[in-house]
Write a protein that holds these residues in place. Structure first.
Motif, mmCIF file in Angstrom:
data_model
loop_
_atom_site.group_PDB
_atom_site.id
_atom_site.type_symbol
_atom_site.label_atom_id
_atom_site.label_comp_id
_atom_site.label_asym_id
_atom_site.label_seq_id
_atom_site.Cartn_x
_atom_site.Cartn_y
_atom_site.Cartn_z
ATOM 1 N N VAL A 113 -5.883 13.633 -4.772
ATOM 2 C CA VAL A 113 -5.175 12.478 -5.341
ATOM 3 C C VAL A 113 -3.666 12.737 -5.281
ATOM 4 C CG1 VAL A 113 -4.724 11.194 -7.483
ATOM 5 C CG2 VAL A 113 -7.075 11.733 -6.834
ATOM 6 N N LEU A 149 0.855 -1.188 0.000
ATOM 7 C CA LEU A 149 0.000 0.000 0.000
ATOM 8 C C LEU A 149 0.889 1.235 0.000
ATOM 9 C CD1 LEU A 149 -2.994 1.081 0.305
ATOM 10 C CD2 LEU A 149 -2.430 1.371 2.722
ATOM 11 N N ASP A 161 0.058 8.906 -16.385
ATOM 12 C CA ASP A 161 1.040 9.873 -16.890
ATOM 13 C C ASP A 161 2.496 9.446 -16.675
ATOM 14 O OD1 ASP A 161 -0.867 11.942 -17.700
ATOM 15 O OD2 ASP A 161 -1.290 12.131 -15.579
ATOM 16 N N MET A 214 -4.538 5.154 -3.823
ATOM 17 C CA MET A 214 -5.506 5.816 -4.694
ATOM 18 C C MET A 214 -5.996 4.908 -5.824
ATOM 19 S SD MET A 214 -5.926 8.539 -3.068
ATOM 20 C CE MET A 214 -7.221 9.115 -4.120
ATOM 21 N N GLU A 250 8.344 -7.939 -5.263
ATOM 22 C CA GLU A 250 9.445 -7.033 -5.624
ATOM 23 C C GLU A 250 8.982 -5.597 -5.401
ATOM 24 O OE1 GLU A 250 10.833 -7.734 -9.613
ATOM 25 O OE2 GLU A 250 12.566 -6.382 -9.364
ATOM 26 N N GLY A 266 3.621 3.809 -6.891
ATOM 27 C CA GLY A 266 2.307 3.181 -7.073
ATOM 28 C C GLY A 266 1.798 3.358 -8.484
ATOM 29 N N GLY A 305 -1.299 9.994 -3.750
ATOM 30 C CA GLY A 305 -0.755 9.101 -4.772
ATOM 31 C C GLY A 305 0.754 9.243 -4.907
ATOM 32 N N THR A 306 1.421 8.140 -5.231
ATOM 33 C CA THR A 306 2.887 8.128 -5.299
ATOM 34 C C THR A 306 3.384 7.696 -6.677
ATOM 35 O OG1 THR A 306 3.142 5.803 -4.686
ATOM 36 C CG2 THR A 306 2.940 7.397 -2.867
ATOM 37 N N THR A 353 -5.452 1.163 -5.260
ATOM 38 C CA THR A 353 -5.750 -0.082 -4.540
ATOM 39 C C THR A 353 -7.083 -0.019 -3.799
ATOM 40 O OG1 THR A 353 -3.394 -0.350 -4.217
ATOM 41 C CG2 THR A 353 -4.800 -1.715 -2.864
ATOM 42 N N ILE A 402 -1.836 15.487 -12.493
ATOM 43 C CA ILE A 402 -2.439 14.183 -12.169
ATOM 44 C C ILE A 402 -3.692 14.391 -11.310
ATOM 45 C CG2 ILE A 402 -2.126 12.013 -10.903
ATOM 46 C CD1 ILE A 402 0.835 12.101 -11.647
HETATM 47 C C1 LIG Z 1 -9.876 10.375 -9.061
HETATM 48 C C2 LIG Z 1 -8.524 9.886 -9.517
HETATM 49 C C3 LIG Z 1 -7.932 10.528 -10.601
HETATM 50 C C4 LIG Z 1 -6.679 10.099 -11.051
HETATM 51 N N1 LIG Z 1 -6.120 10.744 -12.122
HETATM 52 C C5 LIG Z 1 -4.922 10.333 -12.586
HETATM 53 C C6 LIG Z 1 -4.302 11.000 -13.690
HETATM 54 O O1 LIG Z 1 -4.795 12.004 -14.210
HETATM 55 N N2 LIG Z 1 -3.121 10.514 -14.137
HETATM 56 C C7 LIG Z 1 -2.493 9.439 -13.534
HETATM 57 O O2 LIG Z 1 -1.432 9.057 -13.982
HETATM 58 N N3 LIG Z 1 -3.039 8.799 -12.485
HETATM 59 C C8 LIG Z 1 -4.231 9.227 -11.995
HETATM 60 N N4 LIG Z 1 -4.770 8.591 -10.898
HETATM 61 C C9 LIG Z 1 -4.036 7.487 -10.265
HETATM 62 C C10 LIG Z 1 -3.070 8.033 -9.210
HETATM 63 O O3 LIG Z 1 -1.980 8.628 -9.860
HETATM 64 C C11 LIG Z 1 -2.566 6.963 -8.259
HETATM 65 O O4 LIG Z 1 -1.792 7.641 -7.328
HETATM 66 C C12 LIG Z 1 -1.687 5.858 -8.808
HETATM 67 O O5 LIG Z 1 -2.256 5.152 -9.849
HETATM 68 C C13 LIG Z 1 -1.400 4.800 -7.765
HETATM 69 O O6 LIG Z 1 -0.501 5.296 -6.837
HETATM 70 P P1 LIG Z 1 -0.705 5.002 -5.304
HETATM 71 O O7 LIG Z 1 0.535 5.472 -4.631
HETATM 72 O O8 LIG Z 1 -1.972 5.553 -4.826
HETATM 73 O O9 LIG Z 1 -0.680 3.417 -5.289
HETATM 74 P P2 LIG Z 1 -1.532 2.303 -4.515
HETATM 75 O O10 LIG Z 1 -2.967 2.408 -4.843
HETATM 76 O O11 LIG Z 1 -1.139 2.297 -3.080
HETATM 77 O O12 LIG Z 1 -0.913 1.037 -5.226
HETATM 78 C C14 LIG Z 1 -1.173 0.717 -6.594
HETATM 79 C C15 LIG Z 1 -0.526 -0.617 -6.951
HETATM 80 O O13 LIG Z 1 0.890 -0.495 -6.953
HETATM 81 C C16 LIG Z 1 1.505 -1.356 -6.008
HETATM 82 N N5 LIG Z 1 2.619 -0.610 -5.426
HETATM 83 C C17 LIG Z 1 2.546 0.605 -4.810
HETATM 84 N N6 LIG Z 1 3.785 1.028 -4.479
HETATM 85 C C18 LIG Z 1 4.649 0.068 -4.886
HETATM 86 C C19 LIG Z 1 6.080 -0.059 -4.834
HETATM 87 N N7 LIG Z 1 6.872 0.876 -4.302
HETATM 88 N N8 LIG Z 1 6.650 -1.179 -5.373
HETATM 89 C C20 LIG Z 1 5.876 -2.142 -5.933
HETATM 90 N N9 LIG Z 1 4.520 -2.066 -6.011
HETATM 91 C C21 LIG Z 1 3.917 -0.979 -5.491
HETATM 92 C C22 LIG Z 1 0.400 -1.715 -5.040
HETATM 93 O O14 LIG Z 1 0.607 -2.944 -4.423
HETATM 94 C C23 LIG Z 1 -0.822 -1.730 -5.944
HETATM 95 O O15 LIG Z 1 -0.908 -2.945 -6.631
HETATM 96 C C24 LIG Z 1 -6.016 9.001 -10.424
HETATM 97 C C25 LIG Z 1 -6.614 8.363 -9.320
HETATM 98 C C26 LIG Z 1 -7.851 8.797 -8.861
HETATM 99 C C27 LIG Z 1 -8.470 8.103 -7.695
#
Ligand SMILES: Cc1cc2nc3c(=O)[nH]c(=O)nc-3n(C[C@H](O)[C@H](O)[C@H](O)COP(=O)(O)OP(=O)(O)OC[C@H]3O[C@@H](n4cnc5c(N)ncnc54)[C@H](O)[C@@H]3O)c2cc1C
Ligand code: FES
Ligand code: FES
Lengths: 262, 153
Positions: free
Chosen positions: A101, A26, A119, A30, A156, A109, A105-106, A32, A96
């Protein structure tokens, strides 16, 4: 949502030890959390990696910009170092989704998820990024495998993404007005010996448009793209845009990106 | 189960909760702080926006266990000694709401904007409120209210 055990880990070793076929890391959650709510995914263990030291942060050298996996979009967007080294990357992060978000978001991720309309994958391909994981270094050309599929093995962990600083670059996207995901996004990066053009939102995963790259290699100007023919076969087609419209947008956005390069 | 301790609107709160408890569930169902609304429950509408350690986030997309030890501010925590926050005053004065469903999220999001940008332009306000959807107002008066609050703060 189905129940699970929540673990907050302090180091990479602990994270890897807990990882299994039924676990997920996790980061910002955003992707998951919505997927779990919709029951598109369920896990027995959720491993929060945000408290692992050294996984977050930004380091710059003259040639590269290294961003830790748990660095948030808002941090990249606001970073003076990123703006100075690769301003197009700060601009990408700032576009993004929405502020909330970006506050969660990272980069790790986003890349691990490899959404076809995300992006950061375009930035990785255009900026010759190296993905540093707990086990190895992976070049971007070998990382993004297909829809929501990457070269990552189970358990990984991405630790950092290292971008090569270009001479100039620009990212332009035509966003979905609701989510801000890319309907089409084009990232152009010019290096001494090469020009990279990465396209997102168009196929099952991000790709490099070799035709536009070779046109720009001999003549780095918007007009060089005019003569390029892009076939729409195999392109995504949905309620937002037909495959032909996406093919058209690639050229329009690539021209804007070349003109906007700095 | 997880023991989660938070400071919510200035009060220390500790609860044993199930691991998958969302912050929005903790606030609404366990602590009866129902000012935080659930519109979409899928991270799109922003009705559930609260502040965690000073930053606006969607409480429907956050596990409470994830933010153990943090400070949370909800819409209930904005007023000071019974006096509305300038953002709330401005929304009231300029009709920045109709049904009011989106309003808690709008207000919390807008308060976060003004922390980093004291005098936002119309466009900056609209860009910032990208994640807050309103089905009633057409946004005009919301933007006007945020500008008014900025001039008063
Ligand atoms: C309303 C909304 C709008 C969005 N708009 C955009 C947009 O315009 N453009 C865009 O690019 N994205 C967009 N997103 C997605 C956003 O950028 C998320 O942050 C991103 O897709 C997932 O990052 P997270 O850190 O939240 O990951 P998480 O949800 O925590 O994880 C996502 C997946 O990655 C895995 N994971 C996470 N970190 C690691 C790591 N270090 N190593 C290995 N696996 C890992 C997790 O296990 C999971 O399977 C949007 C999301 C929402 C909800
Ligand atoms: S209820 Fe959280 S974003 Fe809609
Ligand atoms: S006032 Fe009704 S949804 Fe915004």
């Amino acid at each position: 949502m189905k129940g699970f055990n929540f673990h907050s880990v302090k180091n990479v070793k602990e994270a890897k030890k807990l990882a299994s076929g039924k676990s997920a890391f996790l980061a910002g959650g955003m992707t998951t959390i919505p997927a779990m709510k919709l029951r598109l995914a369920s896990y027995s263990d959720i491993i929060d990696i945000k408290n692992i030291k050294d996984l977050s942060g930004i380091k710059v050298s003259s040639k590269s910009l290294k961003i830790g996996a748990t660095t948030k979009h808002a941090e990249v967007a606001a970073s003076k170092e990123v703006k100075k080294a690769i301003s197009s990357l700060a601009h990408l992060a700032d576009g993004i989704g929405d502020p909330q978000v970006r506050n969660r978001g990272t980069i790790g991720g986003s890349i691990a998820n490899n959404d076809p309309a995300a992006d950061y994958p375009a930035a990785c391909l255009a900026l010759n990024a190296i993905i540093h994981t707990s086990d190895r270094k992976i070049v971007s050309d070998k990382f993004f495998k297909g829809m929501f599929e990457t070269a990552l093995k189970k358990g990984e962990l991405i630790q950092a993404v290292e971008f090569q600083v270009p001479d100039k670059s620009c990212y332009v996207k035509f966003p979905n007005p609701a989510s801000r995901y890319a309907i089409v996004g084009v990232y152009v990066a010019k290096y001494k010996k090469e020009v990279n053009v990465a396209v997102t939102g168009v196929e099952s995963a991000v790709f490099r448009c070799k035709k536009i790259e070779s046109a720009l290699k001999s003549n780095f100007s918007s007009s060089a793209i005019d003569g390029v023919k892009i076939s729409s076969s195999g392109f995504n087609s949905d309620i937002h845009a037909s495959s032909d419209y996406r093919a058209h947008l690639i050229k329009v956005l690539a021209k804007k990106a070349v003109a906007g390069c700095k | 189960m997880q023991k989660v301790s938070l400071e919510i609107n200035g009060k220390k709160v500790s609860r044993e909760i199930e691991d998958h408890t969302l912050l929005s569930t903790l606030l609404r169902d366990i602590l009866s702080l129902t000012g935080t609304h659930i519109g979409c429950d899928t991270s799109q509408c922003g009705a559930c926006v609260v502040h965690v350690d000073g930053k606006s986030v969607k409480s429907c997309t956050l596990f409470a266990a994830d933010i153990h030890g943090s400070k949370v501010t909800t819409i209930e925590g904005l007023a000071n000694n019974g006096k509305m926050h300038p953002m709330q005053e401005a929304f009231k004065k300029l009709h920045g709401l109709q049904c009011g469903f989106c309003t808690p999220g709008m207000v919390m999001s807008a308060v976060d904007l003004l922390k980093n940008n004291k005098k936002p332009s119309d466009q900056e306000i609209r860009d910032w409120l990208e994640g807050n959807i309103c089905r009633c107002t057409g946004y005009q008066n919301i933007v006007a209210a945020v500008k008014e609050a900025a001039s008063k703060m």
